[in-house]
Design an enzyme around this catalytic site. Structure first.
Site, mmCIF file in Angstrom:
data_model
loop_
_atom_site.group_PDB
_atom_site.id
_atom_site.type_symbol
_atom_site.label_atom_id
_atom_site.label_comp_id
_atom_site.label_asym_id
_atom_site.label_seq_id
_atom_site.Cartn_x
_atom_site.Cartn_y
_atom_site.Cartn_z
ATOM 1 N N HIS A 74 0.795 -1.227 0.000
ATOM 2 C CA HIS A 74 0.000 0.000 0.000
ATOM 3 C C HIS A 74 0.824 1.273 0.000
ATOM 4 O O HIS A 74 0.406 2.281 -0.548
ATOM 5 C CB HIS A 74 -1.019 -0.042 1.131
ATOM 6 C CG HIS A 74 -2.168 -0.911 0.758
ATOM 7 N ND1 HIS A 74 -2.337 -2.174 1.251
ATOM 8 C CD2 HIS A 74 -3.154 -0.726 -0.143
ATOM 9 C CE1 HIS A 74 -3.404 -2.722 0.699
ATOM 10 N NE2 HIS A 74 -3.913 -1.872 -0.155
ATOM 11 N N ARG A 88 -15.568 2.877 -1.984
ATOM 12 C CA ARG A 88 -15.427 1.514 -1.489
ATOM 13 C C ARG A 88 -15.510 1.559 0.030
ATOM 14 O O ARG A 88 -14.847 2.399 0.660
ATOM 15 C CB ARG A 88 -14.075 0.936 -1.920
ATOM 16 C CG ARG A 88 -13.909 -0.499 -1.457
ATOM 17 C CD ARG A 88 -12.631 -1.105 -1.952
ATOM 18 N NE ARG A 88 -11.472 -0.538 -1.266
ATOM 19 C CZ ARG A 88 -10.221 -0.892 -1.547
ATOM 20 N NH1 ARG A 88 -9.990 -1.766 -2.505
ATOM 21 N NH2 ARG A 88 -9.221 -0.365 -0.890
ATOM 22 N N ASP A 94 -5.348 -8.001 -5.255
ATOM 23 C CA ASP A 94 -5.713 -9.128 -4.404
ATOM 24 C C ASP A 94 -6.041 -10.355 -5.252
ATOM 25 O O ASP A 94 -5.734 -11.483 -4.871
ATOM 26 C CB ASP A 94 -6.895 -8.756 -3.518
ATOM 27 C CG ASP A 94 -6.429 -8.058 -2.243
ATOM 28 O OD1 ASP A 94 -5.485 -8.576 -1.617
ATOM 29 O OD2 ASP A 94 -6.971 -6.998 -1.895
ATOM 30 N N CYS A 151 -9.623 -2.204 -11.268
ATOM 31 C CA CYS A 151 -9.112 -1.047 -10.523
ATOM 32 C C CYS A 151 -7.807 -1.360 -9.794
ATOM 33 O O CYS A 151 -7.330 -0.557 -9.005
ATOM 34 C CB CYS A 151 -10.155 -0.531 -9.546
ATOM 35 S SG CYS A 151 -10.581 -1.695 -8.258
HETATM 36 C C1 PEP Z 1 -6.952 -4.630 -5.369
HETATM 37 O O1 PEP Z 1 -6.864 -5.531 -4.541
HETATM 38 O O2 PEP Z 1 -6.590 -4.746 -6.551
HETATM 39 C C2 PEP Z 1 -7.493 -3.325 -4.992
HETATM 40 C C3 PEP Z 1 -7.777 -2.403 -5.898
HETATM 41 O O3 PEP Z 1 -7.679 -3.097 -3.672
HETATM 42 P P1 PEP Z 1 -6.501 -2.783 -2.644
HETATM 43 O O4 PEP Z 1 -5.232 -2.640 -3.435
HETATM 44 O O5 PEP Z 1 -6.884 -1.538 -1.955
HETATM 45 O O6 PEP Z 1 -6.522 -3.976 -1.768
HETATM 46 MG MG MG Z 2 -7.942 -5.359 -2.644
#
Ligand code: PEP
Ligand code: MG
Length: 753
Positions: A367, A510, A633, A680
């Site tokens: 992140h 979200r 994910d 996304c």
């Molecule tokens: C993902 O998992 O691709 C996503 C967009 O969510 P995050 O990266 O916030 O887990």
């Molecule tokens: Mg995710």
């Protein structure tokens, strides 16, 4: 003798402190320092050599050698006895120096009349930055205590040498075994772009303000109480039920044993008795250890070194009163260097001053990398041992495009990158011109480009990027920025601001997606073996419905009179979506009962990031207004590969046939059901991956704003039909990755990547 030495040394240290803090130029002060040392140590000669560019040790001050040798006598690292001390970062004491095979005679010094020699390295940050030498006419046998004393003095002197007053800091060449100036390190690209600035260490070594102590007994007491504090903290940990047994307890018990390591404590105690403060003593012993350990390749010993390093840092923090945060004193062009970072850590720093980030660990979907991307900060990860090789304020260039980092670069390199930077700015200006042009392929396929956001700050890019809206608003970042859970009112204000700033463009909110690597400071992380597979995201909010209800209530209120789009993360089965929707319906009713104004429309979507959900699409699609694939994910779960684990996170490519087959299948199903599908995750923001996604049938991409220009450029140069046909022919092959083939296709077909 050993009883007498410390007090002699203490008096010397006190005098040195006075001279170093006194007036005159740095060289004049150094001149007085060598005089003092010679007198105190009953030596006819005391000389100080300083490291200069090109690994050359230059005589900067001497008492006893001929004055004309100052700035004339130069020895390369490894040359002569002085060079030997520097090369091995260890002291040398010889009664008959001239008979040593490494002795290098320098006639300009007039040193032929001196027979014995004792030299110690001047070390700073694990690097040799000079050498301090005493010499005697007689064949004197220097004692261990005398060597210790000279080492202690060298530590105090390191302050003066490293201050930049004698030689420019750029010149202080590291010689810790393998680090030379300038240094180029390789890592992996976590965010593209180039940043030029100076190093800021995320966990800076604690700055020691007081080196010389008045009273050793007081310092011993301070050391003891700091150690006791660390032991108490460990004992408190041991008393927790989850610590009753297991390997983690063994590890911590070993660590606790280090706090009682006699050799280590003994050396710190000795350093204190020579007149250093407790923190300076810890630092000294630690520096000595680091310098010597850098030449040891045994991984077991190196591991132990890390334990001691951690312990030393904790001790230093306690002894010097804690907060080592650099906030407030951030240089205008800062390059942050850290082992690893949580996503909120970046916000301790003023983003306007951050030019780059270098991590020893890291993976593309962690992140902090995502946040850095939103802030358009170039990031290079997995840059091994960078923390050992960089000093605070070292000039640094982060080249995210080529996954390399330059420490203390030469003028030439700096010029090349400065030029590249201005070329890049021109390119960005070129992308800006694209902003009002449609994202339509050459064969007329229209792609909607949305923006990912997580901060109010991001909204300012919405217009300038030409995005159609916000395809993913990560609501957890504001939660993580606070010290407590924001209430409904605070959330309503925030969401309203976001929608106001979006000025009528759609925003997909979200719901809270915490857990895994996104930790809320006010929620005790629940200890889990596999946090990525654990109690996170929708699992938390379904188990703590009040949190979800408050967030949904705030969203409904903020969206009064306009359209609301809500998306639930980490949905693994349709029943979870049904349950989340039920909570939303409760909230809609709650607001209606109170006659609160309602949104004009409410669209509900789900993230598709757990593979199981893809096997329930027939049940899912009639129940949602849109679907968004979280490819970060999704790839993690599809390949069973922890996205935060640097060892394996790049083992599988999202452009592997399995992932693309999966995506094609989902896209076809959504298309047939008339449910809009977007992607996304980070994939959507990379031109080659975006090309593959479009080939799979995805028509909406949500990406970080800096990626908008490159992805739109790619789209406008693409023909979908041929790439789709090409991809179809590859999906059933045995390749690990289709990356190279797709890249070649793009090259052959004029697709701009
Ligand atoms: C993902 O998992 O691709 C996503 C967009 O969510 P995050 O990266 O916030 O887990
Ligand atoms: Mg995710």
């Amino acid at each position: 003798m050993s009883a007498a030495m410390p007090s002699v040394s203490r008096r010397l240290l006190a005098r040195l402190r006075d001279v170093m803090a006194g007036g005159g130029t740095a060289e004049e002060r150094l001149g007085k320092v060598v005089m003092l040392i010679a007198a105190d140590m009953v030596a006819e000669v005391c000389s100080c050599y300083v490291m200069r560019a090109g690994e050359v040790l230059e005589l900067f001050a001497t008492e006893g050698l001929k004055k004309q040798a100052v700035h004339n006598t130069r020895l390369r690292v490894g040359e002569g006895l002085v060079g030997d001390v520097a090369a091995h970062a260890r002291p040398l004491a010889l009664a008959d120096a001239q008979s040593h095979p490494n002795f290098a005679y320098r006639p300009e010094t007039g040193e032929e009349i001196f027979h014995s020699l004792m030299g110690v390295p001047i070390i700073r940050g694990g690097r040799v930055i000079g050498v301090l030498v005493v010499q005697n006419r007689s064949m004197r046998h220097y004692t261990d205590e005398e060597i210790e004393t000279l080492e202690t003095v060298a530590m105090v002197l390191a302050e003066l040498v490293a201050s930049g007053e004698l030689v420019n800091r750029d010149e202080l060449v590291p010689v810790d075994g393998n680090a030379l100036l300038p240094l180029r390190l390789e890592g992996i690209r976590l965010n593209a772009g180039v940043g030029i600035g100076v190093a800021v260490l995320h966990q800076p070594r604690v700055a020691i303000r007081r080196l010389v102590a008045e009273d050793p007994d007081t310092e011993m007491e301070r050391l003891k109480s700091a150690l006791a504090g660390i032991r108490d903290a460990l004992d408190e940990l041991f008393s927790r039920p989850e610590m009753r047994d297991g390997e983690h307890r063994d590890v911590l018990e070993t660590y606790r044993m280090f706090t009682e390591d006699k050799g280590w404590l003994g050396r710190i105690g000795e350093a204190i008795r020579t007149g250093l403060t407790a923190e300076a003593a810890v630092q000294k012993v630690h520096e000595d250890m680091r310098a010597r350990m850098s030449q040891i390749s045994d991984p077991y010993l190196r591991e132990r070194m890390h334990d001691f390093e951690d312990l030393a840092n904790r001790l230093l923090q306690r002894l010097s009163g804690g907060d080592a945060s650099p906030r407030g004193e951030l240089p205008a062009d800062a390059i942050l260097v850290a082992r690893t970072m949580g996503p909120m850590d970046l916000f301790d720093y003023d983003p306007k001053r951050l030019r780059g980030l270098v991590l020893e660990e890291g993976s593309p979907t962690m992140h902090v990398a995502i946040v850095a991307r939103a802030l358009d900060i170039p990031v290079v990860g997995r840059c091994k041992e960078v923390l050992d090789k960089v000093e605070a304020l070292d000039p640094v260039i982060v080249d995210g495009d080529n996954a390399q980092v330059f420490l203390r670069p030469s003028e030439d390199i700096r010029d090349i990158f400065a030029e590249a930077l201005s070329r890049r700015e021109l390119r960005v200006a070129g992308y800006a011109k694209l902003k009002d042009l449609p994202a339509v392929t050459r064969d007329g396929v229209s792609v909607s480009l949305m923006m990912n956001a997580g901060l109010l700050l991001d909204l300012q890019h919405l217009d300038e990027s030409g995005a159609d809206g916000i395809g993913l608003y990560r609501t957890e970042l504001p939660f993580m920025a606070r010290s407590s859970l924001p209430d409904v009112t605070a959330q309503t204000v925030l969401y309203r601001k976001i929608m106001d700033q979006a000025a009528g463009k759609p925003v997909v909110f979200r719901t809270l997606d915490v857990g895994g690597d996104k930790v809320l400071p006010y929620w005790n992380p629940y200890e889990e073996d596999n946090p990525a597979l654990g109690w996170r995201s929708i699992r938390i909010t379904l188990d703590r419905p009040a949190v979800m209800r408050h967030q949904l209530r705030a969203l409904l209120r903020a969206a009064a009179g306009r359209e609301l789009r809500v998306m639930f993360p980490m949905i693994a089965e349709v029943a979870e979506l049904v349950e989340a929707r039920r909570i939303l319906d409760l909230e809609i009713e709650h607001e209606r009962d109170r006659d609160h104004p309602q949104p004009t429309a409410i669209k509900v979507g789900t993230m598709l990031e757990v593979p199981a959900l893809a096997f329930q699409l027939d049940a899912l699609l009639p129940r949602v207004d849109f679907v968004s694939i979280g490819s970060n994910d999704m790839a993690q779960f599809l390949f069973a590969v922890d996205r935060g684990n640097p060892r394996i996170s790049e083992r599988y490519d999202p452009l592997a046939p399995a992932m693309l087959t999966f995506l094609c299948g989902v896209a076809a199903k959504c298309d047939a059901a008339g449910v809009p599908l977007s992607v996304c995750g980070e994939m959507a923001g990379r031109p080659l991956e975006a090309m593959a996604l479009i080939a799979c049938g995805v028509r909406t991409l949500s990406l970080a704003s800096p990626a908008m220009g490159p992805v739109k450029t790619m789209i406008r140069s693409l023909e979908v039909a041929p790439v789709r046909a090409y991809l179809d022919g590859l999906l059933h092959g045995p390749d690990r990755s289709l990356r190279n083939k797709l890249k070649c296709f793009a090259l052959d077909h004029g697709v701009v990547l």
